[in-house]
Design an enzyme around this catalytic site. Structure first.
Site, PDB file in Angstrom:
ATOM      1  N   CYS A  62      -1.626   1.729  -2.987  1.00 51.04           N
ATOM      2  CA  CYS A  62      -2.602   2.798  -2.761  1.00 51.04           C
ATOM      3  C   CYS A  62      -2.017   4.204  -2.791  1.00 51.04           C
ATOM      4  CB  CYS A  62      -3.288   2.605  -1.403  1.00 51.04           C
ATOM      5  SG  CYS A  62      -3.684   0.910  -0.983  1.00 51.04           S
TER       6      CYS A  62
ATOM      7  N   GLU B  70      -6.573   1.317 -13.334  1.00 56.36           N
ATOM      8  CA  GLU B  70      -6.084   2.516 -12.648  1.00 56.36           C
ATOM      9  C   GLU B  70      -4.787   3.013 -13.282  1.00 56.36           C
ATOM     10  OE1 GLU B  70      -7.837   1.915  -8.119  1.00 56.36           O
ATOM     11  OE2 GLU B  70      -5.870   1.097  -8.627  1.00 56.36           O
TER      12      GLU B  70
ATOM     13  N   LYS C 197      -0.243   5.270  -6.175  1.00 55.98           N
ATOM     14  CA  LYS C 197      -1.313   5.217  -7.187  1.00 55.98           C
ATOM     15  C   LYS C 197      -2.237   6.427  -7.080  1.00 55.98           C
ATOM     16  CE  LYS C 197      -4.940   3.669  -5.999  1.00 55.98           C
ATOM     17  NZ  LYS C 197      -5.365   2.278  -6.004  1.00 55.98           N
TER      18      LYS C 197
ATOM     19  N   GLU D  13     -25.548  13.944  -3.023  1.00 58.44           N
ATOM     20  CA  GLU D  13     -26.977  14.096  -2.768  1.00 58.44           C
ATOM     21  C   GLU D  13     -27.832  13.363  -3.792  1.00 58.44           C
ATOM     22  OE1 GLU D  13     -28.931  17.894  -3.396  1.00 58.44           O
ATOM     23  OE2 GLU D  13     -27.266  18.584  -4.650  1.00 58.44           O
TER      24      GLU D  13
ATOM     25  N   TYR E 111      -8.470  -3.998 -11.363  1.00 57.34           N
ATOM     26  CA  TYR E 111      -8.524  -2.581 -11.002  1.00 57.34           C
ATOM     27  C   TYR E 111      -7.134  -1.956 -11.089  1.00 57.34           C
ATOM     28  CZ  TYR E 111      -6.830  -3.667  -6.238  1.00 57.34           C
ATOM     29  OH  TYR E 111      -6.084  -4.063  -5.173  1.00 57.34           O
TER      30      TYR E 111
ATOM     31  N   CYS F 115       0.823  -1.213   0.000  1.00 61.20           N
ATOM     32  CA  CYS F 115       0.000   0.000   0.000  1.00 61.20           C
ATOM     33  C   CYS F 115       0.853   1.256   0.000  1.00 61.20           C
ATOM     34  CB  CYS F 115      -0.931  -0.001   1.209  1.00 61.20           C
ATOM     35  SG  CYS F 115      -1.895   1.513   1.387  1.00 61.20           S
TER      36      CYS F 115
ATOM     37  N   HIS G 227     -26.367  20.206  -0.656  1.00 61.00           N
ATOM     38  CA  HIS G 227     -26.541  20.795  -1.987  1.00 61.00           C
ATOM     39  C   HIS G 227     -25.522  21.915  -2.220  1.00 61.00           C
ATOM     40  CE1 HIS G 227     -28.806  21.822  -5.563  1.00 61.00           C
ATOM     41  NE2 HIS G 227     -28.810  23.089  -5.198  1.00 61.00           N
TER      42      HIS G 227
END
Length: 514
Positions: free
Chosen positions: A83, A224, A86, A494, A220, A78, A489
């Site tokens: 992670c 990615e 990346k 939302e 993935y 990671c 908002h």
């Protein structure tokens, strides 16, 4: 020596040491209450937690250089080759898109702004190195002994560690946690794959731009990497053998790749490479076959990146010496609900354990909970249901819970209701960005109160959106409760609380937005 005893209400409890000074091994050995093999996210979390609770703990970690010669420091996949680098390179690519948007918002930006790979890579690598140092300091602060050695089992309580210079150290412990993770798989049956290809172990540590890149695989990791390479202005092609993002919701997967294709990433579908060779000018010539037609084709690239899966770091551990069982196919370590292996005092957490998600947060939490159980502080087990995650493709895909396919397989199509909608982020309007693939769907049980089984979000900041809704789904939220939740908002998040159209209705989902 410390030993574990089962006790009512607590899975493990340590015996009070017979002598001061902690666990002691035989002459020439170093003894510990807990020995963690692997200095990645899960292993470090487990070690630090146990040390904080008063145990004598050691961590052994050793990074075998990649076939390309890439090596890195403490922190695991990671931190070093996953992670963290990346996400930073993904962010670099997103900034390129923002620069293209900027003139629409009044910024006088030159039409072509070049990107400097070397400068970006140096900054990313410096940050990673600072994290390596930070982990070393944290272990020292918690009095965790760190050994930079390659470990293998001698017996069920002892490991032998070898330094890069060949010096051996014997370590014994009452409890041992295996957290060695995995490494990228190389297709060694393909001529030239090992000699000329790289993997995610290398891409983040390249000093120079990879140039025109062929990414082989549709995981993935593959998408990615191809995504941020395209975003940085490089020519990127993804070679897909079967389906992209296997294990994820396939409708969402299709939208992810559609967006990537419409924004410059090329896809070769239904193809497999058969040979990689180096041309006199230094470029790589790749030969591949179209599986449907059997036709062979050839292309030239500067870099070939293999992203075809990962293999667990178990083969060099000599697990057979300790009696630890592995899965016959995956070679991952078999564990029970409490992370225990076939040997009761040896445990496995994270990517190296069979059936566990290959993600950092579950490994970290599993490590902490295991340490607390071993120290008699808790009996809580890790809950692997409803683990949220995000794929950091150019248009990010966040999800938590079941995919639509999994929900139907588990509950039956007649018992599943899917609410969905396309939407247009406000940020896309002024810049006139294409929002054709911005999409949300909520997978629910059809019977009241319509428990939410899964949420899937494709759009900007998907990880931030998904993290918030993950709490509600973990707590058993129903569709009605989500609909009663007020949105903030104007945000993309939302839009989740506006899902009214069901797939069953046959109506086209409304394109919502501000």
């Amino acid at each position: 020596m410390a030993a574990a005893l089962r006790a009512p209400g607590v899975r493990f409890q340590w015996r009070i040491r017979a002598a001061a000074g902690g666990a002691r091994g035989a002459a020439g050995r170093q003894g510990y209450d807990l020995l963690v093999i692997g200095g990645g996210s899960g292993g470090l979390a487990c070690a630090k937690e146990a040390a904080q609770l008063g145990k004598k703990v050691a961590v052994v970690d050793y990074v075998e250089p990649s076939p390309r010669g890439t090596r890195w420091g403490l922190g695991g996949t990671c931190v070093n080759v996953g992670c963290i680098p990346k996400k930073l390179m993904h962010q670099a690519a997103l900034l390129g898109g923002m620069i293209r948007d900027a003139p629409h918002y009044g910024w006088e930006v030159p039409p072509l702004v070049p990107h400097d790979w070397r400068k970006m890579a140096e900054a990313v690598q410096n940050h990673v190195k600072s994290l390596n140092w930070g982990h070393r300091v944290q272990l020292q602060d918690r009095k965790v002994k760190y050994f930079n050695i390659k470990a293998s089992f001698v017996n069920e309580h002892m490991v032998c560690g070898v330094t890069k210079d060949g010096k051996e150290t014997l370590l014994s412990a009452e409890h041992i946690v295996i957290a060695t993770g995995g490494r990228p798989r190389y297709p060694t049956h393909i001529e030239g794959a090992l000699e000329y290809g790289i993997t995610s172990d290398d891409i983040f540590w390249l000093k120079e731009s990879p140039g025109k890149t062929l990414v082989v695989g549709a995981s993935y990791v593959a998408l990615e990497c191809a995504g941020f390479l395209t975003g940085l202005g490089l020519d990127a092609t993804v070679m897909v053998r079967s389906i992209p993002l296997r294990g994820f919701d396939q409708q969402m997967s299709s939208l992810v790749t559609e967006y990537m294709a419409s924004h410059g990433t090329r896809f070769l579908r239904g193809c497999t490479p058969s040979r990689v060779g180096r041309l006199p000018d230094g470029q790589l010539q790749v030969t591949w076959e179209d599986l449907a037609s059997g036709k062979k084709d050839v292309g030239t690239f500067d870099t070939v990146l293999w992203a075809i899966g990962r293999v667990p770091e178990t083969r060099s551990l000599h697990l057979e010496n300790a009696g630890v069982n592995t899965h016959p196919n995956s070679q991952k370590i078999l564990v029970d609900a409490g992370e225990a292996t076939s040997v009761p005092h040896i445990y496995a957490i994270g990517d190296v354990a069979e059936g566990r998600p290959e993600l950092t947060p579950p490994a970290v939490m599993a490590g902490k909970l295991l340490a607390r159980r071993l120290c008699g502080q808790s009996s809580d087990l890790m809950d692997y249901d409803n683990v949220p995650t995000t794929v950091f493709t150019p248009l990010e895909y966040g999800c938590v819970g079941l995919s639509e396919e999994e929900a139907v397989a588990r509950h039956g199509e007649e018992h599943v209701e899917v609410y969905h909608a396309y939407y247009k982020p406000l940020e896309f309007t002024v810049a006139e960005r294409d929002a054709s693939q911005c999409y949300i769907k909520m997978v629910c049980l059809r019977e009241p109160p319509q428990l939410v089984l899964g949420l899937h979000f494709l759009g900007p900041n998907a990880g931030e959106v998904t993290q918030g809704f993950a709490l509600g789904i973990k707590c058993g939220a129903s569709y009605a409760q989500v609909m009663r939740t007020l949105g903030i908002h104007p945000t993309c998040a939302e839009e989740v609380a506006k899902l009214r159209i069901t797939k069953r209705s046959g109506l086209d989902p409304t394109v919502t937005g501000c």
